[in-house]
Design a protein around this motif. Structure first.
Motif, PDB file in Angstrom:
ATOM      1  N   GLY A  86     -24.840 -26.566 -10.684  1.00  0.00           N
ATOM      2  CA  GLY A  86     -25.358 -24.758  -9.724  1.00  0.00           C
ATOM      3  C   GLY A  86     -26.173 -25.009  -8.918  1.00  0.00           C
ATOM      4  N   ASP A  87     -27.472 -25.234  -9.059  1.00  0.00           N
ATOM      5  CA  ASP A  87     -29.081 -24.727  -8.764  1.00  0.00           C
ATOM      6  C   ASP A  87     -28.664 -25.143  -6.373  1.00  0.00           C
ATOM      7  OD1 ASP A  87     -29.845 -23.429 -10.478  1.00  0.00           O
ATOM      8  OD2 ASP A  87     -31.920 -25.232 -10.241  1.00  0.00           O
ATOM      9  N   HIS A  88     -27.500 -26.600  -6.835  1.00  0.00           N
ATOM     10  CA  HIS A  88     -28.101 -27.163  -5.536  1.00  0.00           C
ATOM     11  C   HIS A  88     -26.177 -26.790  -4.597  1.00  0.00           C
ATOM     12  CE1 HIS A  88     -32.058 -29.334  -5.976  1.00  0.00           C
ATOM     13  NE2 HIS A  88     -31.251 -28.891  -7.048  1.00  0.00           N
ATOM     14  N   THR A  89     -26.131 -25.434  -4.880  1.00  0.00           N
ATOM     15  CA  THR A  89     -24.113 -25.217  -5.182  1.00  0.00           C
ATOM     16  C   THR A  89     -24.364 -23.848  -3.856  1.00  0.00           C
ATOM     17  OG1 THR A  89     -23.254 -26.031  -6.548  1.00  0.00           O
ATOM     18  CG2 THR A  89     -21.615 -24.840  -5.462  1.00  0.00           C
ATOM     19  N   THR A  90     -24.126 -23.827  -3.002  1.00  0.00           N
ATOM     20  CA  THR A  90     -24.685 -22.961  -2.331  1.00  0.00           C
ATOM     21  C   THR A  90     -24.057 -21.343  -2.273  1.00  0.00           C
ATOM     22  OG1 THR A  90     -22.226 -23.115  -0.280  1.00  0.00           O
ATOM     23  CG2 THR A  90     -24.901 -24.215   0.051  1.00  0.00           C
ATOM     24  N   PRO A  91     -24.614 -20.396  -2.428  1.00  0.00           N
ATOM     25  CA  PRO A  91     -23.857 -19.078  -2.055  1.00  0.00           C
ATOM     26  C   PRO A  91     -22.106 -18.907  -0.808  1.00  0.00           C
ATOM     27  CG  PRO A  91     -26.338 -19.043  -1.358  1.00  0.00           C
ATOM     28  CD  PRO A  91     -26.069 -19.984  -1.681  1.00  0.00           C
ATOM     29  N   ALA A  92     -22.414 -19.493  -0.449  1.00  0.00           N
ATOM     30  CA  ALA A  92     -21.034 -19.546   0.017  1.00  0.00           C
ATOM     31  C   ALA A  92     -19.495 -20.684  -0.239  1.00  0.00           C
ATOM     32  CB  ALA A  92     -20.880 -20.229   1.441  1.00  0.00           C
ATOM     33  N   PRO A 135     -19.625 -26.090   4.416  1.00  0.00           N
ATOM     34  CA  PRO A 135     -20.221 -27.028   3.556  1.00  0.00           C
ATOM     35  C   PRO A 135     -21.148 -27.303   2.895  1.00  0.00           C
ATOM     36  CG  PRO A 135     -21.388 -26.055   4.925  1.00  0.00           C
ATOM     37  CD  PRO A 135     -20.155 -25.157   5.428  1.00  0.00           C
ATOM     38  N   GLY A 136     -21.572 -28.589   2.012  1.00  0.00           N
ATOM     39  CA  GLY A 136     -22.062 -29.096   1.228  1.00  0.00           C
ATOM     40  C   GLY A 136     -22.993 -29.728   0.958  1.00  0.00           C
ATOM     41  N   ILE A 137     -23.694 -30.026   0.337  1.00  0.00           N
ATOM     42  CA  ILE A 137     -25.153 -31.200   0.587  1.00  0.00           C
ATOM     43  C   ILE A 137     -24.501 -32.539  -0.140  1.00  0.00           C
ATOM     44  CG2 ILE A 137     -27.161 -31.986  -0.702  1.00  0.00           C
ATOM     45  CD1 ILE A 137     -28.538 -28.884  -1.584  1.00  0.00           C
ATOM     46  N   ASP A 148     -26.248 -17.419   3.240  1.00  0.00           N
ATOM     47  CA  ASP A 148     -25.306 -18.521   2.717  1.00  0.00           C
ATOM     48  C   ASP A 148     -24.824 -19.475   2.058  1.00  0.00           C
ATOM     49  OD1 ASP A 148     -23.777 -16.037   2.121  1.00  0.00           O
ATOM     50  OD2 ASP A 148     -21.943 -16.179   3.399  1.00  0.00           O
ATOM     51  N   THR A 193     -29.540 -23.085  -0.560  1.00  0.00           N
ATOM     52  CA  THR A 193     -28.796 -22.963  -2.424  1.00  0.00           C
ATOM     53  C   THR A 193     -29.691 -22.838  -3.302  1.00  0.00           C
ATOM     54  OG1 THR A 193     -31.019 -24.656  -2.321  1.00  0.00           O
ATOM     55  CG2 THR A 193     -28.452 -25.477  -1.846  1.00  0.00           C
ATOM     56  N   PRO A 194     -28.937 -22.461  -4.364  1.00  0.00           N
ATOM     57  CA  PRO A 194     -30.341 -21.349  -5.104  1.00  0.00           C
ATOM     58  C   PRO A 194     -31.803 -22.051  -5.641  1.00  0.00           C
ATOM     59  CG  PRO A 194     -28.117 -21.285  -5.673  1.00  0.00           C
ATOM     60  CD  PRO A 194     -28.262 -22.217  -4.447  1.00  0.00           C
ATOM     61  N   ALA A 195     -31.532 -23.174  -5.811  1.00  0.00           N
ATOM     62  CA  ALA A 195     -32.878 -23.809  -5.411  1.00  0.00           C
ATOM     63  C   ALA A 195     -33.942 -23.422  -4.348  1.00  0.00           C
ATOM     64  CB  ALA A 195     -32.436 -25.789  -6.081  1.00  0.00           C
ATOM     65  N   ILE A 204     -28.691 -28.505   3.544  1.00  0.00           N
ATOM     66  CA  ILE A 204     -27.302 -29.098   4.052  1.00  0.00           C
ATOM     67  C   ILE A 204     -27.701 -29.394   5.196  1.00  0.00           C
ATOM     68  CG2 ILE A 204     -25.514 -28.591   5.401  1.00  0.00           C
ATOM     69  CD1 ILE A 204     -24.715 -26.934   2.616  1.00  0.00           C
ATOM     70  N   SER A 232     -18.692 -28.754   9.348  1.00  0.00           N
ATOM     71  CA  SER A 232     -17.950 -27.914   9.078  1.00  0.00           C
ATOM     72  C   SER A 232     -17.459 -26.772   9.993  1.00  0.00           C
ATOM     73  CB  SER A 232     -18.893 -28.117   7.865  1.00  0.00           C
ATOM     74  OG  SER A 232     -19.675 -26.600   8.304  1.00  0.00           O
TER      75      SER A 232
END
Lengths: 282, 282
Positions: free
Chosen positions: A18-24, A117-119, B19, B22-24, B119, B127
């Motif tokens: 979860g820590d590396h998933t963006t708010p978007a 987009p994601g990491i 957005d 990341t939370p981290a 990202i 994206s």
């Protein structure tokens, strides 16, 4: 067909913690009524999907998964198609466009598209071993299920010869073991056996494993479907267990930040050989 | 030196809109006592840094920035060094390791290191234009301030010949205009003039600009320091204003997800030429 207009979010959740998933990405998952994804990725976001409809599919069912997501969204639902990493990098996003094209979809039609987009694995894996991607790099998938092997081999050869840092996705599977051996053989023709190599499995997940090895020895480790292999360039070094590819500041500057003799900040690098200072390396 | 032990967070904030951070990364910035970064990046996180000490530096002062961050953390502070995108991709992470090496730092010494992935521009820019990175790709920086131009040119040539999707970082600046022209010339020798090219500037920021063009024409657009250039492979297509590089599912499967004649799911792709069905393209 355009009223009601559905939404299709194509989302990369990054390495999956979860820590590396963006708010978007999180907002898209929360907003959706229907979640579509490979079972493993659905599990990673299970805390976010209470009360939503879930369409899980197996790993080799990518076309069915993309079709299901597009069709539900086209009919008016808010749908999120979940990928790990970045959905655009060897992910589901490309396939979504192929499905849309097959259906004759046009901009303005349902569904509206939202690409989040994601990491990607290169970045998440890189951060676990240091800074291996500090200079020019490439990503090559070793899976020959959809790409002819000669095309893949030609890319490995080119990347090795031109001194890219090389990230190998899908290096091997239970059935597919030959490609990583062949990749090692090709790269070894162009690079020193001591070139740093990192093997990262399940980055930022419970079963994370990180190994630092070198080009001559890395095949001694277990390499599978969840492993990303990062192979250094000729400049990559290992320092205190970290793998680092420098950008090149020390080609031009001292550690006080002053330009070295013959170099001008903001101007093209002058190769040591061209300086005529007698300090050229033999 | 190890007591009190400082912390150095090396953080990529992604494209810079909240957005997509990341939370981290946000947690690291909140936890830090000292924020170090290039002025533009500090501005992007200004809502998070009230009451903290801020060390801003100009764009060409990377070595000073890395040294300042390392030295404050080494002395016991919690410091965050902020990069845009991913700090490991042409970012500050590599330079931090070079500074640490210069200082004789060892694992266990102060500071403790925390590398937080972000990202990278390839993903955020990708994206915004569709799914250009759906298959093998590479990243090449066109800046010759720290890398000799012949090394860069050799990489462009290799990537073009081996049919990688090519992402060009730092394509040009006010003073540096020649490299992108030369890159176009090299790639054009290997690829069709109609190959899709995307130009993305300030992705997810206020002044975002996205242009879709092709290999013969993209130099007609303004290209500067904040532009990322994405050049398609021979398989990349444009569909409804999106740029897409397919993974290759249609080499093997019908749109119902059935394997085509002669192909076996889970096994290596059989090239159409090898099938002997008479459907081989002329």
């Amino acid at each position: 067909m355009t009223d009601p207009r559905g939404i299709l979010y194509v989302v990369g959740i990054g390495p999956g913690a979860g820590d590396h998933t963006t708010p978007a990405a999180l907002a898209a998952i929360r907003d959706a009524e229907v979640i579509v994804g490979y079972t493993t990725y659905i599990k990673l976001v299970r805390h976010l999907i209470d009360g939503k409809e879930v369409i899980r599919t197996g790993m080799t069912e990518e076309i069915g998964r993309a079709r299901a997501a597009v069709e539900r969204a086209r009919a008016g639902s808010k749908v999120v198609l979940v990928s790990s990493g970045d959905a655009g990098v060897y992910g589901m996003a490309g396939l979504v466009f192929e499905v849309l094209r097959d259906l004759g979809w046009r901009r303005g039609d349902s569904p509206a598209l939202r690409l989040i987009p994601g990491i990607t694995a290169l970045s998440s894996c890189g951060s676990l071993v240091g800074a291996p991607l500090g200079h020019d790099f490439c990503a090559i998938s070793l899976s020959d299920l959809l790409t002819p092997w000669p095309v893949i081999a030609r890319r490995i050869e080119a990347a090795a010869a031109a001194d890219f840092v090389i990230g190998l996705y899908n290096p091997a599977s239970g059935r597919r073991q030959r490609q990583i051996v062949e990749a090692q053989r090709i790269i070894r023709q162009h690079r020193d056996g001591a070139t740093p190599v990192a093997l990262i499995k399940s980055a930022y997940r419970k079963l994370q494993q990180v190994e630092l090895s070198d080009l001559d020895s890395f095949l001694e480790f277990e390499i599978g479907m969840l492993t990303t292999v990062l192979i250094g360039s000729s400049n990559t070094f290992v320092f205190e267990g970290y793998m680092v590819t420098p950008r090149g500041y020390t080609n031009k500057y001292t550690w006080d930040g002053e330009a070295m003799a013959g170099q001008v900040p903001g101007r093209s690098l002058v190769s040591p050989g061209a300086l005529g200072t007698g300090e050229r390396k033999a």
